[in-house]
Enzyme design. Structure first.
Site, PDB file in Angstrom:
ATOM      1  N   PHE A   5       0.836  -1.197   0.000  1.00 10.46           N
ATOM      2  CA  PHE A   5       0.000   0.000   0.000  1.00 10.46           C
ATOM      3  C   PHE A   5       0.875   1.253   0.000  1.00 10.46           C
ATOM      4  O   PHE A   5       0.709   2.147  -0.818  1.00 10.46           O
ATOM      5  CB  PHE A   5      -0.942   0.000   1.200  1.00 10.46           C
ATOM      6  CG  PHE A   5      -2.031   1.034   1.113  1.00 10.46           C
ATOM      7  CD1 PHE A   5      -3.279   0.702   0.615  1.00 10.46           C
ATOM      8  CD2 PHE A   5      -1.803   2.347   1.504  1.00 10.46           C
ATOM      9  CE1 PHE A   5      -4.284   1.657   0.502  1.00 10.46           C
ATOM     10  CE2 PHE A   5      -2.800   3.311   1.404  1.00 10.46           C
ATOM     11  CZ  PHE A   5      -4.033   2.971   0.896  1.00 10.46           C
TER      12      PHE A   5
ATOM     13  N   LYS B 274       4.341   1.597  -0.608  1.00  7.77           N
ATOM     14  CA  LYS B 274       5.572   0.947  -1.047  1.00  7.77           C
ATOM     15  C   LYS B 274       6.813   1.756  -0.706  1.00  7.77           C
ATOM     16  O   LYS B 274       7.868   1.201  -0.393  1.00  7.77           O
ATOM     17  CB  LYS B 274       5.533   0.707  -2.553  1.00  7.77           C
ATOM     18  CG  LYS B 274       4.525  -0.327  -3.001  1.00  7.77           C
ATOM     19  CD  LYS B 274       4.480  -0.408  -4.526  1.00  7.77           C
ATOM     20  CE  LYS B 274       3.542  -1.523  -4.977  1.00  7.77           C
ATOM     21  NZ  LYS B 274       4.101  -2.850  -4.709  1.00  7.77           N
TER      22      LYS B 274
ATOM     23  N   ASN C 293      -3.688  -7.667  -8.529  1.00  2.00           N
ATOM     24  CA  ASN C 293      -2.571  -6.775  -8.827  1.00  2.00           C
ATOM     25  C   ASN C 293      -1.413  -7.547  -9.440  1.00  2.00           C
ATOM     26  O   ASN C 293      -1.183  -8.720  -9.108  1.00  2.00           O
ATOM     27  CB  ASN C 293      -2.123  -6.026  -7.563  1.00  2.00           C
ATOM     28  CG  ASN C 293      -0.981  -6.724  -6.850  1.00  2.00           C
ATOM     29  OD1 ASN C 293       0.187  -6.576  -7.227  1.00  2.00           O
ATOM     30  ND2 ASN C 293      -1.313  -7.484  -5.808  1.00  2.00           N
ATOM     31  N   ARG C 294      -0.728  -6.888 -10.339  1.00  2.00           N
ATOM     32  CA  ARG C 294       0.525  -7.405 -10.878  1.00  2.00           C
ATOM     33  C   ARG C 294       1.533  -6.251 -10.930  1.00  2.00           C
ATOM     34  O   ARG C 294       2.135  -5.959 -11.954  1.00  2.00           O
ATOM     35  CB  ARG C 294       0.324  -8.047 -12.252  1.00  2.00           C
ATOM     36  CG  ARG C 294      -0.389  -7.198 -13.298  1.00  2.00           C
ATOM     37  CD  ARG C 294      -0.268  -7.851 -14.686  1.00  2.00           C
ATOM     38  NE  ARG C 294      -0.909  -7.067 -15.720  1.00  2.00           N
ATOM     39  CZ  ARG C 294      -2.155  -7.248 -16.151  1.00  2.00           C
ATOM     40  NH1 ARG C 294      -2.895  -8.195 -15.613  1.00  2.00           N
ATOM     41  NH2 ARG C 294      -2.644  -6.477 -17.114  1.00  2.00           N
ATOM     42  N   MET C 295       1.675  -5.585  -9.798  1.00  2.00           N
ATOM     43  CA  MET C 295       2.496  -4.383  -9.723  1.00  2.00           C
ATOM     44  C   MET C 295       3.948  -4.645 -10.101  1.00  2.00           C
ATOM     45  O   MET C 295       4.571  -3.851 -10.801  1.00  2.00           O
ATOM     46  CB  MET C 295       2.425  -3.775  -8.322  1.00  2.00           C
ATOM     47  CG  MET C 295       1.007  -3.480  -7.830  1.00  2.00           C
ATOM     48  SD  MET C 295       0.100  -2.317  -8.863  1.00  2.00           S
ATOM     49  CE  MET C 295       0.940  -0.793  -8.473  1.00  2.00           C
ATOM     50  N   GLY C 296       4.505  -5.738  -9.606  1.00  2.00           N
ATOM     51  CA  GLY C 296       5.867  -6.071  -9.984  1.00  2.00           C
ATOM     52  C   GLY C 296       6.939  -5.345  -9.184  1.00  2.00           C
ATOM     53  O   GLY C 296       7.996  -4.975  -9.726  1.00  2.00           O
ATOM     54  N   PHE C 297       6.707  -5.140  -7.886  1.00  2.00           N
ATOM     55  CA  PHE C 297       7.706  -4.515  -7.008  1.00  2.00           C
ATOM     56  C   PHE C 297       8.146  -3.145  -7.528  1.00  2.00           C
ATOM     57  O   PHE C 297       9.347  -2.827  -7.552  1.00  2.00           O
ATOM     58  CB  PHE C 297       8.933  -5.412  -6.842  1.00  2.00           C
ATOM     59  CG  PHE C 297       8.727  -6.650  -6.007  1.00  2.00           C
ATOM     60  CD1 PHE C 297       7.514  -6.911  -5.381  1.00  2.00           C
ATOM     61  CD2 PHE C 297       9.754  -7.579  -5.858  1.00  2.00           C
ATOM     62  CE1 PHE C 297       7.332  -8.058  -4.613  1.00  2.00           C
ATOM     63  CE2 PHE C 297       9.584  -8.725  -5.088  1.00  2.00           C
ATOM     64  CZ  PHE C 297       8.377  -8.974  -4.477  1.00  2.00           C
TER      65      PHE C 297
ATOM     66  N   SER D  97       5.512 -13.255  -3.797  1.00  2.00           N
ATOM     67  CA  SER D  97       4.716 -12.501  -4.770  1.00  2.00           C
ATOM     68  C   SER D  97       4.662 -13.263  -6.088  1.00  2.00           C
ATOM     69  O   SER D  97       5.682 -13.779  -6.558  1.00  2.00           O
ATOM     70  CB  SER D  97       5.339 -11.116  -5.007  1.00  2.00           C
ATOM     71  OG  SER D  97       4.729 -10.490  -6.121  1.00  2.00           O
TER      72      SER D  97
ATOM     73  N   ASN E 100       4.193 -11.872  -8.929  1.00  2.00           N
ATOM     74  CA  ASN E 100       4.335 -10.882  -9.996  1.00  2.00           C
ATOM     75  C   ASN E 100       5.768 -10.599 -10.423  1.00  2.00           C
ATOM     76  O   ASN E 100       6.013  -9.748 -11.279  1.00  2.00           O
ATOM     77  CB  ASN E 100       3.666  -9.573  -9.567  1.00  2.00           C
ATOM     78  CG  ASN E 100       2.190  -9.784  -9.254  1.00  2.00           C
ATOM     79  OD1 ASN E 100       1.489 -10.484  -9.985  1.00  2.00           O
ATOM     80  ND2 ASN E 100       1.727  -9.212  -8.158  1.00  2.00           N
ATOM     81  N   THR E 101       6.739 -11.276  -9.824  1.00  2.00           N
ATOM     82  CA  THR E 101       8.128 -11.238 -10.269  1.00  2.00           C
ATOM     83  C   THR E 101       8.478 -12.629 -10.766  1.00  2.00           C
ATOM     84  O   THR E 101       8.416 -13.591  -9.996  1.00  2.00           O
ATOM     85  CB  THR E 101       9.072 -10.829  -9.121  1.00  2.00           C
ATOM     86  OG1 THR E 101       8.770  -9.485  -8.721  1.00  2.00           O
ATOM     87  CG2 THR E 101      10.528 -10.898  -9.562  1.00  2.00           C
TER      88      THR E 101
ATOM     89  N   LYS F 191       7.163 -14.029   4.543  1.00  2.00           N
ATOM     90  CA  LYS F 191       5.801 -14.003   4.005  1.00  2.00           C
ATOM     91  C   LYS F 191       5.637 -15.149   3.022  1.00  2.00           C
ATOM     92  O   LYS F 191       6.430 -15.297   2.089  1.00  2.00           O
ATOM     93  CB  LYS F 191       5.513 -12.670   3.325  1.00  2.00           C
ATOM     94  CG  LYS F 191       4.042 -12.480   2.966  1.00  2.00           C
ATOM     95  CD  LYS F 191       3.763 -11.044   2.572  1.00  2.00           C
ATOM     96  CE  LYS F 191       2.272 -10.759   2.454  1.00  2.00           C
ATOM     97  NZ  LYS F 191       1.987  -9.337   2.195  1.00  2.00           N
TER      98      LYS F 191
ATOM     99  N   ASN G 293       0.318 -14.141   1.437  1.00  2.00           N
ATOM    100  CA  ASN G 293       0.345 -13.218   0.308  1.00  2.00           C
ATOM    101  C   ASN G 293      -0.903 -13.436  -0.560  1.00  2.00           C
ATOM    102  O   ASN G 293      -1.832 -14.136  -0.171  1.00  2.00           O
ATOM    103  CB  ASN G 293       1.635 -13.448  -0.496  1.00  2.00           C
ATOM    104  CG  ASN G 293       2.170 -12.192  -1.154  1.00  2.00           C
ATOM    105  OD1 ASN G 293       1.407 -11.373  -1.652  1.00  2.00           O
ATOM    106  ND2 ASN G 293       3.485 -12.038  -1.175  1.00  2.00           N
TER     107      ASN G 293
ATOM    108  N   GLY H 109      -8.255 -10.095  -1.013  1.00  2.00           N
ATOM    109  CA  GLY H 109      -9.593  -9.731  -0.572  1.00  2.00           C
ATOM    110  C   GLY H 109     -10.398 -10.915  -0.078  1.00  2.00           C
ATOM    111  O   GLY H 109      -9.858 -11.953   0.316  1.00  2.00           O
TER     112      GLY H 109
ATOM    113  N   GLY I 257      -8.032 -11.350   3.427  1.00  2.00           N
ATOM    114  CA  GLY I 257      -9.481 -11.386   3.555  1.00  2.00           C
ATOM    115  C   GLY I 257     -10.029 -10.808   4.841  1.00  2.00           C
ATOM    116  O   GLY I 257     -11.131 -11.172   5.271  1.00  2.00           O
TER     117      GLY I 257
ATOM    118  N   THR J 253      -6.771  -4.944   1.153  1.00  2.00           N
ATOM    119  CA  THR J 253      -7.970  -4.841   0.319  1.00  2.00           C
ATOM    120  C   THR J 253      -9.181  -4.432   1.167  1.00  2.00           C
ATOM    121  O   THR J 253     -10.030  -3.650   0.720  1.00  2.00           O
ATOM    122  CB  THR J 253      -8.241  -6.172  -0.402  1.00  2.00           C
ATOM    123  OG1 THR J 253      -7.065  -6.544  -1.132  1.00  2.00           O
ATOM    124  CG2 THR J 253      -9.410  -6.056  -1.363  1.00  2.00           C
TER     125      THR J 253
END
Length: 360
Positions: free
Chosen positions: A76, A78, A123-127, A195, A197-198, A233, A262, A286, A315, A337
């Site tokens: 949130f 970062k 999300n797929r923010m990717g750090f 994660s 997303n990496t 995590k 995660n 969520g 959640g 979320t």
């Protein structure tokens, strides 16, 4: 329900309905920048703090005192840009990051998606972050501000990861770099190898790779004048056997705890209304993650007989959700979320029921 409370909920739902008409990531920064502007005015910041900050209960955990047990999960804030604002909203602790050694843009936009019918996000923010050196400097200024203002320090966790271009066999060097940069300024660390997303990151959850990273960080930590708690995590998608491997390693090297969990790559249980958005790649958070996250928490508790401390994430929207996590063995909870869907009063609403008087 008091009239003021009822009006606050109605007002937030109206504001949320307006904001949800705009791109998710842009709205995130717009909202937080508006809150920053409000909190730059001393009397207004005090008013916000009085409205949203619960009176406790305080929790002693990992030899740290948390002003209440409800924290904000990593991802949130970062870059540690909104600590003053999040403190005013009553969070008991804030986990910044994920931080990588070198600044990186993350994945192409759009990369954050709402599933309102399921009260979820993908999300797929990717750090995406400003890099460890810049964030450490920002944290140093924050600590100086707290000291000068005579404020009770906000507990800050540092969630650390590797850069996308770093090969897995050299990932330990990235965790080393982030750990050393942030060590003077955060209260605890969370190692993020979960994660989705990496590319290839979750491979680091395998026991051999994970052991190399964690043992190295423990060695550095033990050489410091003041060691900081280190947690790991984990993903909700691990098999029971993989969770057992993680738990056995954590106990073997005397890791301080786990964060469970995660986001998930599963799309199980989503409504038909979310079908199109569910095709987007990335981690789901969520409501849909709640059951699986609690199952992982239960497995860890059963495996360790409660000997391994856990921060629960996944959640959590209500006091009942938080109570369930505590009853399953968690000592603290993190929202993310749920904060988006429930609004700025989420911390106070959860703490109002004094759910955590037995936490330690």
């Amino acid at each position: 329900m008091g009239e003021t409370r009822r009006l606050t909920i109605m007002f937030y739902r109206f504001i949320r309905s307006v904001l949800f008409r705009f791109p998710t990531e842009s709205v995130h920064y717009f909202s937080m920048n508006c809150l920053r502007a409000a909190c730059s005015i001393g009397p207004l910041r005090k008013l916000i703090g009085n409205r949203f900050t619960p009176k406790g209960p305080a929790v002693d955990f990992l030899n740290l005192q948390f002003r209440n047990p409800v924290g904000l999960g990593a991802g949130f804030d970062k870059n540690a840009r909104y600590l003053r604002e999040l403190k005013a909203l009553g969070f008991g602790f804030v986990e910044i990051g994920t931080v990588t050694p070198v600044a990186q843009e993350g994945n192409p936009k759009p990369r954050l998606f709402r599933l309102p019918e399921d009260q979820a996000l993908i999300n797929r923010m990717g750090f995406n972050n400003d890099g460890a050196t810049t964030i450490a400097a920002r944290l140093e200024k924050w600590r100086a501000y707290e000291t000068a203002a005579g404020e009770t320090p906000l507990i800050i966790g540092g969630n650390i990861g590797k850069n996308k271009v770093t090969p897995n066999e050299e990932a330990w060097k990235d965790y080393d770099s982030c750990f050393r940069e942030l060590h003077p300024y955060v209260d605890y660390f969370v190692v993020n190898v979960s994660s989705p997303n990496t590319p290839g990151l979750r491979e680091l959850q395998e026991k051999a790779s994970l052991g190399k990273i964690l043992r190295h960080l423990q060695m550095i930590n033990n050489g410091k004048a003041q060691a900081k708690p280190i947690l790991l995590k984990i993903a909700p998608d691990l098999t029971p056997e993989q969770i057992d491997d993680v738990v056995d390693l954590a106990l073997e090297i005397k890791l301080d705890g786990l964060v469970a969990t995660n986001t998930t790559i599963s799309r199980e249980g989503l409504s038909e209304a979310s079908a199109e958005t569910a095709k987007e790649a990335g981690g789901l958070s969520g409501r849909p993650v709640k059951e699986r996250s609690t199952a992982v928490l239960q497995h860890i508790f059963n495996r360790t007989k409660g000997e391994l401390p856990v921060i629960a994430s996944g959640g959590i929207f209500t006091a009942a959700d938080a109570r369930e996590k505590l009853a399953t063995g968690a000592q603290l909870v993190q929202v993310w979320t749920g904060f988006i869907y429930e609004g700025p009063s989420i911390v106070k609403k959860i703490c109002r029921e004094q759910l955590f008087t037995t936490a330690s």
